[in-house]
Design an enzyme around this catalytic site. Structure first.
Site, short mmCIF file in Angstrom:
data_model
loop_
_atom_site.label_atom_id
_atom_site.label_comp_id
_atom_site.label_asym_id
_atom_site.label_seq_id
_atom_site.Cartn_x
_atom_site.Cartn_y
_atom_site.Cartn_z
N TRP A 1 -0.56 37.52 28.11
CA TRP A 1 -1.49 38.92 28.06
C TRP A 1 -2.30 38.51 27.16
O TRP A 1 -3.62 38.90 27.26
CB TRP A 1 -0.64 40.16 27.80
CG TRP A 1 0.27 40.42 28.59
CD1 TRP A 1 1.81 40.76 28.52
CD2 TRP A 1 0.02 40.96 29.93
NE1 TRP A 1 2.29 40.99 29.46
CE2 TRP A 1 1.38 41.44 30.51
CE3 TRP A 1 -1.04 41.16 30.54
CZ2 TRP A 1 1.45 41.58 31.96
CZ3 TRP A 1 -1.20 41.71 31.84
CH2 TRP A 1 -0.03 41.89 32.47
N LYS B 1 5.83 50.88 28.97
CA LYS B 1 6.94 50.01 28.48
C LYS B 1 7.90 50.78 27.57
O LYS B 1 9.16 50.58 27.67
CB LYS B 1 6.15 48.96 27.59
CG LYS B 1 5.14 48.03 28.26
CD LYS B 1 5.62 46.95 29.32
CE LYS B 1 4.72 46.50 30.16
NZ LYS B 1 3.63 45.86 29.82
N ASP C 1 -3.06 44.81 20.80
CA ASP C 1 -2.24 45.18 21.85
C ASP C 1 -1.00 45.31 21.51
O ASP C 1 -0.01 44.59 21.10
CB ASP C 1 -2.38 44.15 23.14
CG ASP C 1 -1.67 44.41 24.46
OD1 ASP C 1 -1.16 45.41 24.27
OD2 ASP C 1 -1.87 43.69 25.45
C1 PLP Z 1 2.37 45.07 30.42
C2 PLP Z 1 1.32 44.56 29.32
C3 PLP Z 1 -0.09 44.36 29.46
C4 PLP Z 1 -0.55 45.02 30.96
O1 PLP Z 1 -0.51 46.36 31.13
P1 PLP Z 1 -1.11 47.13 32.28
O2 PLP Z 1 -0.86 48.40 31.91
O3 PLP Z 1 -0.29 46.81 33.65
O4 PLP Z 1 -2.38 46.80 32.42
C5 PLP Z 1 -0.65 44.15 28.66
N1 PLP Z 1 -0.53 43.65 27.50
C6 PLP Z 1 0.99 43.63 27.08
C7 PLP Z 1 1.52 42.97 25.93
C8 PLP Z 1 1.77 44.18 28.13
O5 PLP Z 1 3.17 44.06 27.77
#
Ligand code: PLP
Length: 364
Positions: A105, A199, A175
């Site tokens: 990511w 998540k 993030d």
């Molecule tokens: C799941 C995830 C993403 C992607 O998220 P989307 O909502 O599908 O765009 C980005 N960064 C991390 C750390 C993730 O766990």
């Protein structure tokens, strides 16, 4: 189907929600709070909905201790859209941004940043297959960068920063998709925190952005309206239709967490769950966890047997016993148990019991 048929879902996301919240949402599904309609059917401009989104924000502020001077935005487009919105809005001074790449990511975020300006990967743990977190200090960052970007919890490789990098005066952007509300963090250390809801919070469709107010209002005039933070900040996340139902479920999850003692209490439960699983793995002959100890994720526990065929058998057999989605990400294989806030202790018990049985059957 009754609740007794529910299984333990170890998916990395969308993932488990607290059963109490699911039941409450079910109770309110047809008639929310005497409104005579479902939240799904409700105008986002109605008084009832104004209460829902207002309460959700207030609860999140309490849970995370979000200081004055930060806006909370409820957006769509996933964390993925933030990979672009962040450079579009923030790369507005020197046009430089530093990225630390600790997994897939983070890599995607950096790649997107490069479309907007001078985005540089200042450190990466790719040399050891992302099994550690680089230790960086202020001198490692360009002091005229517009921001430094990190991925605090790495969902795919199962690692987490054991420290918050000191970036000096450069805003730190984070993030926190797979860790938000799992443990306490000091929001004031960050310029911007973002997280997809699917998540650890709610169904998919909602992205939470927590942004320091001085970072709002820098987008170029050519920016698409939706991608300008100032538009959402000025309109209380109601410039257009918000992901209304998902915000409602998020609000219920926030209330549930507050009732359970807040993030500090949840962090304690999460540490206990993760510790039990890692210590079993570390003591077993069959399984091993590739991530260095002090950088292990509390949310995504990655482990392998060292034998790909056996890994596949493990995942398939576990599924038959009501332990779902234990496969590692399609890019790395092996196993991954995502044990977010809503995974109960009994889920960890069931997983460890299965792992023991499988280990014996494998003859180790
Ligand atoms: C799941 C995830 C993403 C992607 O998220 P989307 O909502 O599908 O765009 C980005 N960064 C991390 C750390 C993730 O766990």
């Amino acid at each position: 189907m009754g609740f007794e048929k529910r299984i333990y879902n170890f998916s990395a996301g969308p993932s488990m929600l607290p059963l109490e919240v699911l039941k409450k949402v079910q109770d309110e599904m047809l008639n929310y709070g005497g409104s005579g309609m479902s939240v799904m059917e409700m105008s986002h401009r109605s008084k009832a909905y104004g209460g829902i989104i207002g309460d959700a924000e207030a609860s999140l502020r309490r849970l995370m201790g979000i200081p004055d001077g930060y806006k909370v935005l409820f957006l769509q487009g996933g964390a993925t859209l933030q990979f672009a919105m962040i450079p579009l809005n923030l790369m507005r001074g020197s046009g430089k941004a530093d990225y630390i790449v600790t997994g897939s990511w983070a890599e995607k975020a950096a790649k997107e940043g490069k479309k907007f300006g001078d985005a540089v990967v200042v450190a990466s743990s790719a040399d050891k297959n992302f099994t550690y977190i680089p230790r960086l200090s202020k001198e490692d960052f360009r002091q005229d960068a517009d921001y430094v970007h990190i991925t605090l919890n790495n969902t795919i490789y199962g690692s987490k920063y054991p420290y918050i990098p000191d970036t000096g005066d450069v805003p730190l952007v984070c993030d926190w998709s797979s860790g938000i509300l799992s443990e306490e963090i000091d929001v004031s250390r960050f310029g911007l925190i973002y997280a997809g809801a699917q998540k650890n919070i709610a169904p998919a469709g909602l992205t939470i952005v927590i942004i320091r107010e001085d970072l709002i209002g820098k987008a170029p005039a050519s920016a698409p309206t939706y991608m300008d933070y100032s538009v959402h900040a000025a309109n209380g996340s109601m410039y257009n239709t918000p992901p209304a139902f998902t915000v409602y479920v998020a609000g219920e999850v926030f209330k549930h967490l507050l009732a359970g003692g807040g993030v500090a209490a949840q962090e304690k439960r999460n540490r206990a769950k993760a510790e039990r699983l890692y210590s079993y793995i570390d003591g077993s002959r069959l399984y091993s966890a590739p991530v260095e100890r002090e950088s292990r994720s509390l949310m995504n526990v990655v482990f392998v047997t060292g034998d790909e065929a056996l890994d596949k058998k493990f995942v398939a057999q576990a599924r038959e016993e009501g332990l779902a989605d234990l496969n590692g990400h399609r890019s790395i294989g092996g196993m991954r148990a995502s044990i977010y806030n809503a995974m109960p202790d009994e889920g960890i018990d069931a997983l460890i019991a299965f792992m023991k049985k499988f280990e014996v059957e494998a003859g180790r």
